[in-house]
Each structure stands twice: as C-alpha cells, then as structure tokens.
Design a protein around this motif. Structure first.
Motif: not given
Length: 234
Positions: A82-88, A207-215, A192-195
C-alpha cells in the motif's frame, strides 16, 4: 520510531487503548471494532505476544512501513503493498457542506451495510467507534460516508471512504474526504491515509485533495493455522 511507521501500534498504545486487547508488547483491536493488530517492534518477545492475540479462525491485519516478520505459530494468508499519504498542509473544507451529516450509533447498521458492499477496508459492527464519521443521505439512503480510523498524538487517519454504486460519479467521496481532513486540521492535527498501491484512482483523488506520498507500506493478513492444515504440513 516515527509514529507513522507503525500506525496501528501508535493508535492501539495511545488514543485507542480502550478499544484494544493485549499488553505493552502487542495489541489488537477488540474483535467487533477492527481486525488490525500490531507488535510493538520486531523483538522475539513482542512477536510471541502478537501470536497469543490471534485465536483460531480469526485472522488479523498487519499494516506497517517496516518489513513484516511473521511470528512463529502464524501464517500469511495474504500480502500486498500500500501507500501512506500525508496532508503536508491543512486541507480546505468543501465549499458546501449543508448535506453532510454526522453519523452515530444509530446509523451503525447502515454504515456496516455500505462498507460491506463497497469494501473500503476492514469495517465491522463497531468500527465507527474509532473516530468521527460523516455521511451524505439521498432520499433517506446513506449514499456515501467517510471517517477517521487510526488516531495518535498529532495525527488522525482518514478512512472508511465509500460511495454506494447507485450514487457514484457525483463527487461525494471527494467532498466527504475533504470534510474529514479539514476537521482534523482544525484540531491542529495532521491528516494521513492509506490506499492500495495499485489503486490509481484513489491515489489521484487524494493527491487532488492535497495529500502527498510519504512511503510505501506493507500489509499482511496473518492467521493461526488450523489443525487440519498443520496435519497436512506434517
């Protein structure tokens, strides 16, 4: 350790301690809340403690950044990336939110039915107790929902985002995700979130909401082998 590297443990050992079973080496959510579990670390003592929390016929989900070590006595049913994404930066609230309503225990049966149909991730009878959930109703029906899952100091996960097939294509998931993330930011926390790594549509939305890939993250479903499978292996 960065709290985000083992988000399940970070939540179970802090904000969700009252929803958990286990000790200072390993914890899992109560069986009717969620299926996630985590060892504190990869020490042999912690992994043995994790094994003790997995009864027969009740698999657990592991989600973490470090490579997953499968404890002795358990077996892997499924593994994925999966990927973890964070709202920077804080996510802005949707322009119109008049039709977004708070969901509660009274809505639990509908929430479970919607999650069972759309499969946004493990969702059980009391998963809604993990955080705040909101939804949009159309003609009285729960058309879409989103909420919070893992929560620990400074961070809250956006999760449970799903839309009934009858109401897709109207941007409901995007609006609800933005609403939840904005509420998290308003509390001074980071969303943050996971997908799933293969879910390009969801990743593009976030990504369109402003979340960026963390890892990338490792995900596995672990279970205790049945007596029949142990006999076949023998």
């Amino acid at each position: 350790m960065n709290l985000l590297d083992r988000p399940v443990w970070s939540a179970l050992s802090t904000a969700h301690r009252d929803l958990s079973l286990g000790d200072e080496l390993a914890r899992r959510y109560e069986p009717d809340v969620n299926r996630f579990a985590s060892a504190r670390d990869d020490s042999e003592a912690a992994l043995r403690a994790l094994t003790r929390l997995v009864p027969p016929s009740e698999p657990v989900f592991i989600l973490q950044v470090p490579q997953i070590r499968v404890p002795e006595g358990l077996t892997t049913i499924k593994a994925a990336q999966g990927v973890q994404m964070v709202a920077r930066s804080p996510v802005a609230a949707p322009g119109e939110a008049g039709d977004i309503v708070a969901l509660s225990d009274q809505d639990a049966a509908e929430m479970l039915a919607l999650a069972t149909l759309t499969e946004p991730g493990p969702f059980l009878r009391h998963t809604h107790r993990m955080g705040r959930f909101v939804g949009i109703r159309v003609d009285g029906r729960l058309a879409a929902m989103a909420g919070e899952r893992f929560h620990f100091p400074g961070f809250t996960e956006v999760s449970g985002v799903c839309t009934h097939p009858d109401f897709r294509g109207h941007g409901l998931a995007s609006r609800l995700s933005r609403h939840v993330a904005a509420a998290i930011a308003a509390r001074g926390e980071t969303a943050f979130l996971h997908a799933w790594k293969t879910n390009d549509a969801a990743i593009a939305l976030y990504r369109a909401l402003g979340f960026e890939w963390r890892c990338d993250v490792n995900v596995a479903v672990l279970a205790r082998p049945s007596e029949d499978s142990r006999q076949r292996q023998a």
